[in-house]
Design a protein around this motif. Sequence first.
Motif, PDB file in Angstrom:
ATOM      1  N   HIS A 161       7.769  13.041  29.349  1.00  0.00           N
ATOM      2  CA  HIS A 161       7.209  11.584  28.565  1.00  0.00           C
ATOM      3  C   HIS A 161       6.993  10.965  27.114  1.00  0.00           C
ATOM      4  CE1 HIS A 161       4.749  12.489  32.593  1.00  0.00           C
ATOM      5  NE2 HIS A 161       4.652  13.432  32.625  1.00  0.00           N
ATOM      6  N   TRP A 162       7.685  11.787  26.519  1.00  0.00           N
ATOM      7  CA  TRP A 162       7.971  11.215  24.971  1.00  0.00           C
ATOM      8  C   TRP A 162       9.519  11.073  25.236  1.00  0.00           C
ATOM      9  CZ3 TRP A 162      12.172  12.288  21.700  1.00  0.00           C
ATOM     10  CH2 TRP A 162      12.246  11.652  20.804  1.00  0.00           C
ATOM     11  N   LEU A 163      10.465  11.187  25.729  1.00  0.00           N
ATOM     12  CA  LEU A 163      11.453  10.464  26.021  1.00  0.00           C
ATOM     13  C   LEU A 163      11.436   9.574  26.758  1.00  0.00           C
ATOM     14  CD1 LEU A 163      13.866  13.405  27.241  1.00  0.00           C
ATOM     15  CD2 LEU A 163      14.341  11.946  25.957  1.00  0.00           C
ATOM     16  N   VAL A 164      10.369   9.044  27.670  1.00  0.00           N
ATOM     17  CA  VAL A 164       9.897   7.930  28.388  1.00  0.00           C
ATOM     18  C   VAL A 164       9.831   6.604  28.017  1.00  0.00           C
ATOM     19  CG1 VAL A 164       8.709   6.555  30.327  1.00  0.00           C
ATOM     20  CG2 VAL A 164      10.011   8.382  31.065  1.00  0.00           C
ATOM     21  N   GLU A 165       8.322   7.145  26.379  1.00  0.00           N
ATOM     22  CA  GLU A 165       8.016   5.638  25.948  1.00  0.00           C
ATOM     23  C   GLU A 165       8.958   5.908  24.337  1.00  0.00           C
ATOM     24  OE1 GLU A 165       5.255   5.079  26.644  1.00  0.00           O
ATOM     25  OE2 GLU A 165       4.911   6.273  28.397  1.00  0.00           O
ATOM     26  N   ALA A 166       9.650   6.608  24.304  1.00  0.00           N
ATOM     27  CA  ALA A 166      10.031   6.825  22.742  1.00  0.00           C
ATOM     28  C   ALA A 166      11.877   6.155  23.091  1.00  0.00           C
ATOM     29  CB  ALA A 166      10.529   8.408  21.490  1.00  0.00           C
ATOM     30  N   HIS A 167      12.140   6.560  24.172  1.00  0.00           N
ATOM     31  CA  HIS A 167      14.164   6.509  24.695  1.00  0.00           C
ATOM     32  C   HIS A 167      13.856   5.841  25.733  1.00  0.00           C
ATOM     33  CE1 HIS A 167      15.016   7.936  20.321  1.00  0.00           C
ATOM     34  NE2 HIS A 167      14.290   9.179  20.526  1.00  0.00           N
ATOM     35  N   PRO A 168      13.290   5.055  26.306  1.00  0.00           N
ATOM     36  CA  PRO A 168      13.588   4.866  27.364  1.00  0.00           C
ATOM     37  C   PRO A 168      15.468   4.149  27.434  1.00  0.00           C
ATOM     38  CG  PRO A 168      12.299   2.659  26.721  1.00  0.00           C
ATOM     39  CD  PRO A 168      12.284   4.072  25.798  1.00  0.00           C
ATOM     40  N   GLU A 169      15.744   3.894  26.388  1.00  0.00           N
ATOM     41  CA  GLU A 169      17.064   3.175  26.922  1.00  0.00           C
ATOM     42  C   GLU A 169      18.422   4.110  27.023  1.00  0.00           C
ATOM     43  OE1 GLU A 169      16.696   4.899  23.008  1.00  0.00           O
ATOM     44  OE2 GLU A 169      15.479   3.748  24.333  1.00  0.00           O
ATOM     45  N   PHE A 170      17.661   5.695  27.429  1.00  0.00           N
ATOM     46  CA  PHE A 170      18.587   6.456  27.680  1.00  0.00           C
ATOM     47  C   PHE A 170      19.271   6.369  29.465  1.00  0.00           C
ATOM     48  CE2 PHE A 170      17.582   9.204  23.406  1.00  0.00           C
ATOM     49  CZ  PHE A 170      18.376   8.658  22.519  1.00  0.00           C
ATOM     50  N   PHE A 171      17.669   6.229  30.055  1.00  0.00           N
ATOM     51  CA  PHE A 171      17.964   5.975  31.384  1.00  0.00           C
ATOM     52  C   PHE A 171      18.079   4.613  31.895  1.00  0.00           C
ATOM     53  CE2 PHE A 171      14.926   8.710  29.125  1.00  0.00           C
ATOM     54  CZ  PHE A 171      15.427   9.949  29.518  1.00  0.00           C
ATOM     55  N   GLU A 172      18.760   3.484  31.263  1.00  0.00           N
ATOM     56  CA  GLU A 172      19.464   2.260  31.985  1.00  0.00           C
ATOM     57  C   GLU A 172      19.803   2.406  32.718  1.00  0.00           C
ATOM     58  OE1 GLU A 172      20.796  -2.090  30.177  1.00  0.00           O
ATOM     59  OE2 GLU A 172      20.179  -0.522  28.233  1.00  0.00           O
ATOM     60  N   GLY A 173      19.745   1.815  33.863  1.00  0.00           N
ATOM     61  CA  GLY A 173      21.156   1.508  34.586  1.00  0.00           C
ATOM     62  C   GLY A 173      20.151   2.756  36.106  1.00  0.00           C
ATOM     63  N   CYS A 174      19.871   4.184  35.876  1.00  0.00           N
ATOM     64  CA  CYS A 174      19.271   4.763  36.621  1.00  0.00           C
ATOM     65  C   CYS A 174      18.162   4.763  37.996  1.00  0.00           C
ATOM     66  CB  CYS A 174      18.747   5.813  36.075  1.00  0.00           C
ATOM     67  SG  CYS A 174      19.382   7.265  34.653  1.00  0.00           S
ATOM     68  N   ALA A 175      18.611   4.359  38.865  1.00  0.00           N
ATOM     69  CA  ALA A 175      17.593   4.083  40.115  1.00  0.00           C
ATOM     70  C   ALA A 175      17.048   4.981  40.467  1.00  0.00           C
ATOM     71  CB  ALA A 175      18.952   3.268  41.127  1.00  0.00           C
ATOM     72  N   ALA A 176      17.692   6.419  40.654  1.00  0.00           N
ATOM     73  CA  ALA A 176      17.275   7.163  41.217  1.00  0.00           C
ATOM     74  C   ALA A 176      17.196   8.586  40.524  1.00  0.00           C
ATOM     75  CB  ALA A 176      17.958   7.936  42.884  1.00  0.00           C
ATOM     76  N   SER A 177      16.744   9.882  40.190  1.00  0.00           N
ATOM     77  CA  SER A 177      16.772  10.868  39.951  1.00  0.00           C
ATOM     78  C   SER A 177      16.250  12.114  41.256  1.00  0.00           C
ATOM     79  CB  SER A 177      15.181  11.375  38.652  1.00  0.00           C
ATOM     80  OG  SER A 177      15.409  12.363  38.405  1.00  0.00           O
ATOM     81  N   ILE A 178      16.829  13.677  41.055  1.00  0.00           N
ATOM     82  CA  ILE A 178      17.139  14.404  40.725  1.00  0.00           C
ATOM     83  C   ILE A 178      16.348  15.484  39.914  1.00  0.00           C
ATOM     84  CG2 ILE A 178      18.553  14.465  43.084  1.00  0.00           C
ATOM     85  CD1 ILE A 178      19.880  16.096  42.126  1.00  0.00           C
ATOM     86  N   SER A 179      15.708  16.143  40.767  1.00  0.00           N
ATOM     87  CA  SER A 179      14.836  17.586  39.833  1.00  0.00           C
ATOM     88  C   SER A 179      14.446  18.690  40.634  1.00  0.00           C
ATOM     89  CB  SER A 179      14.364  17.259  38.252  1.00  0.00           C
ATOM     90  OG  SER A 179      14.368  18.739  38.022  1.00  0.00           O
TER      91      SER A 179
END
Length: 446
Positions: A161-179
């Motif tokens: 949640h911190w990454l999404v709020e503070a560093h959304p640029e890290f995930f630019e271009g990602c359309a999907a996720s797996i975990s």
Amino acid sequence: MADSTVDSPAEGTVGADVVALCADLIRFDTTNRGGGDAEGERDAAEYVAQFLERQGVPAKIVESAPGRANVLARIPGTDPSLPGLLVQGHLDVVPADAADWSVPPFSGEVRDGFLWGRGAVDMKDFCAMVLTAVASGLRPRRDLVLAFVADEEDKGDFGAHWLVEAHPEFFEGCAASISESGGYTYHVPAADGRTVRLYPVGTAERGTAHLRLTARGRAGHGSRPNDENAVTMLVGALQRIAAHRWPVRLTPTVRAFLERTGEALGVPVDLSSGEAVDATVARLGPAGSLVVPTVRNSTTPTMLSAGYKVNVIPSTATAQVDVRVLPGAEDELFAELDGLLGPGVTREFVAHQPPVQAPVDSPWFDAMAAALRAEDPDAVVVPYCMGGGTDAKAFTKLGMACYGFAPLWLPPGFPYRAMAHGVDERVPVEGLRFGTRVLKRFLESC
């Protein structure tokens, strides 16, 4: 198989053994007790980052607070026109009391064909499979963003949640996720006596709403009548909540699970009413247990607090309720819940993470199913809704379709669902190797 240890892959530069990698990760005590009380995440993150660097994958460690470390990396794909895929897992684990375990919980010991230790299935197994796939010379078609995060076992405030709020640029271009959690073997009996191997893939999660209820009344002496007693007002509200039978609500994921699982098992499926759905779930036998928590919303009282002296009626009383809500059902659930509270009782969120819903019929799901069937031709791959929650609740905010896909082969009778957060957590050695092959195939073909 006798007790054994596995050699560490830490000094290797090319290739890795998934069992050794997972054992290494387990040996980092990354216990997260919640409320900001955690340890070991930085050490584990440095291990992961250094491993990736040795494979030629630049990795970055970002801390949300001292020691609360997250590892991020990007592997370029061969086709830059394709949207990216996020592959994310958490490095923290819940506490383990060594006195209750058959082996030390942070030993990473191999015994009887299993790798034992806290995090073996939740979820250092997946993290090790990802790293092993990278070390095997992974060549994806699309960009892969790798995230190994902190704090999933609490609220994610120091991790996803911190990454999404503070560093959304890290995930630019990602359309999907797996975990986590999905893609594991589930052996179930069919109507004709066959055993069917189901592989449920997570395409949805119920939302989490932890509520604090507060009843406000009139303080007074315990010996005197008081029709504004905060304790009795609160107890009445909790009794109504606990007794309420939430109606069946079929989301696209749950409907598809019931229809496809019923077809595979040769079991009649009737979804025409709530009673018919309950009967269908019962006919599915052990497979039905996968869907029991997700045909309805749930509201479970879990905590109570009131008063300071037995002869004093307090002016306030509080409780907490664990609410799990299906995709698309939040408005109606909270409207009904407010009616159950009654006069004098209010609610507020302690935590609130909305539900997650990804497309059931999509190229992503098809690629996961194909990768599983390539290793197990008899695999029956079905979507399912998780009753709990994962870090998908963070990454879905960025518009990603989030799937639970951490493939594992499991032997018949293995109590996989009891492993996460349980005593003697362990994962089959061959299951790890199967999962690595499936995961690598998916990452290169999707």
